[in-house]
Design a protein around this motif. Sequence first.
Motif, short mmCIF file in Angstrom:
data_model
loop_
_atom_site.label_atom_id
_atom_site.label_comp_id
_atom_site.label_asym_id
_atom_site.label_seq_id
_atom_site.Cartn_x
_atom_site.Cartn_y
_atom_site.Cartn_z
N GLY A 1 4.13 49.75 -27.22
CA GLY A 1 3.58 50.99 -27.71
C GLY A 1 4.87 51.63 -28.03
N HIS A 2 5.88 51.22 -27.45
CA HIS A 2 6.91 51.98 -27.09
C HIS A 2 7.30 52.53 -28.41
CE1 HIS A 2 9.85 55.34 -24.65
NE2 HIS A 2 10.94 54.89 -25.67
N TRP B 1 5.30 59.10 -29.65
CA TRP B 1 4.21 60.74 -28.51
C TRP B 1 4.93 59.54 -26.99
CZ3 TRP B 1 0.55 58.06 -25.66
CH2 TRP B 1 0.21 57.32 -26.31
N THR B 2 5.15 58.37 -26.64
CA THR B 2 4.88 57.76 -25.37
C THR B 2 6.30 58.67 -24.97
OG1 THR B 2 5.99 55.85 -26.98
CG2 THR B 2 3.70 55.88 -26.55
N TYR C 1 -2.50 62.17 -22.15
CA TYR C 1 -1.97 61.50 -20.60
C TYR C 1 -3.33 62.24 -19.57
CZ TYR C 1 2.54 59.74 -22.54
OH TYR C 1 3.41 59.58 -23.49
N PRO D 1 -0.46 56.69 -21.07
CA PRO D 1 -1.31 57.94 -21.01
C PRO D 1 -2.72 57.34 -20.94
CG PRO D 1 -0.43 55.88 -22.70
CD PRO D 1 0.83 56.41 -21.23
N TYR E 1 -0.65 47.02 -27.36
CA TYR E 1 0.03 48.21 -26.76
C TYR E 1 1.09 48.33 -26.30
CZ TYR E 1 0.91 52.86 -25.37
OH TYR E 1 0.97 53.68 -24.38
#
Length: 479
Positions: free
Chosen positions: A176-177, A182-183, A207, A216, A172
């Motif tokens: 993760g991006h 949603w990031t 978040y 988050p 992650y």
Amino acid sequence: MAHVTNFNLDQKFEFTAGLKKSVLTIGVIGAVLLIIGVLTAMFGGGDHGHGEAAGHQTEHVEATVDHHAEEAGHGEEEHQIEAGHSEAAHAGGEHSEAGHEDSGHGGYHWSKRFFANLWINNVYFAGIAIIGVFFFAIQYAAQAGWATPILRVMLSFGNWLPFAAILMIVTYFIAGHDLFHWTHASLFDPNSPDYDHIIDGKGGFFYWPFAKGSFPIFWVVRMVLFFGIWIFFFNKLKNLSLQEDIKGGNSYWFTMRKWSAIFLVVFAVSSSISAWDWVMSIDTHWFSTLFGWYVFASWFVAGLSAITLVTILLKEKGYLEMINENHLHDLGKFIFGFSIFWTYLWFSQFLLIYYANIPEESVYFLERLASDIYGPFIFVNIILNFVLPFLLLMTRDSKRHTIFLKVVCTTIILGHWVDFFLMVQPGTLGHNGGIGFMEIGMLLLYASVVIMVVFNNLGKKNLIPKNHPMLEESYHHHI
């Protein structure tokens, strides 16, 4: 215990050099295929889709959703529904664009596909590991005795959990991006052209209590907490089981029953939320009230198949003499039954979304069914995970013969990997996905490492819980 003492209750599994060599060979083949897949992707080979195709795919999904909108209702109701469809089409288009955002502008990078595959295998094998602990706990909570000789087989899968936790968390923070739309902070900025009010509305779930679009913390804490809880219960049950071997008596069985019951409640909540966090949030606009159950069912039948395969392997190598065709029959019934249960959930989720025809729900299936890349795998998924297990395990005899069970279990393990592939890749890669050298290589590499961890730990202690109060009952098990 007169009958049971005829068996060697102190036997230990020996992870032989020959077996290690076989597992390592699988891992080496996987590593080679993975390297070929990465090199092919790096140098623009045919292992990946094209940005142009992704653009066409997005347009097709949007057009299909708009077409549904035109036919949805009449009069004022029609305008309301069309407005909802237009909004969802826009949302679906944004979502599709998120999955394809780099593909049409030359910015797509092979690493995104690599990360998506990491996530698929992380989630899949973490699920199989926790299912081993879950099935172990069920035997105590249900006061079942039939499976006593294979309790250690179930529990051995939990040894993968610490590795799974590290891999998930590290993946992650590195990727993760790329994995989770949603990031992107701009989605939560009302002044940004990328602002998405649907994702903004869900921002607190990721978040809280930090500002949306920052770190988050709520989502990451949940991941760490779930793995921490699962590993705690695994170690607690394992230590109690080993203490029972040393000291005997019934007190350890009662203590394990109590801890198992607590774990099952905790697992019911944590497994559902983890499914939302780790898989469903990839398709941020989409939601399904069945999804927690659906992921659990996929994990469970794959975990049952893995437990059955290891049990058969041990039996064929001269271990677990107490295990007979009646025990195999019970394992086969579980696999047969939960394959149908998984199919029931798959069909229920699909039918309700199809019938309701709500665009923010139906776009999920449109992205998959209308795709040249993923569409065929929808049918592969159903054939491997329902049609073949249903036909091959329908008769009583087939559940009692290892050849049928080995074929079905292997098919199911591959089939439910395909299931997770379909859950993850379309939302992360759009039309740049597919199954190629990279996917097959990483699956084989992960599988070999998991097998090494499970078998190494299986060989450290007694294979059979020799002081379990229901061992005699298991010996006389007959159906």
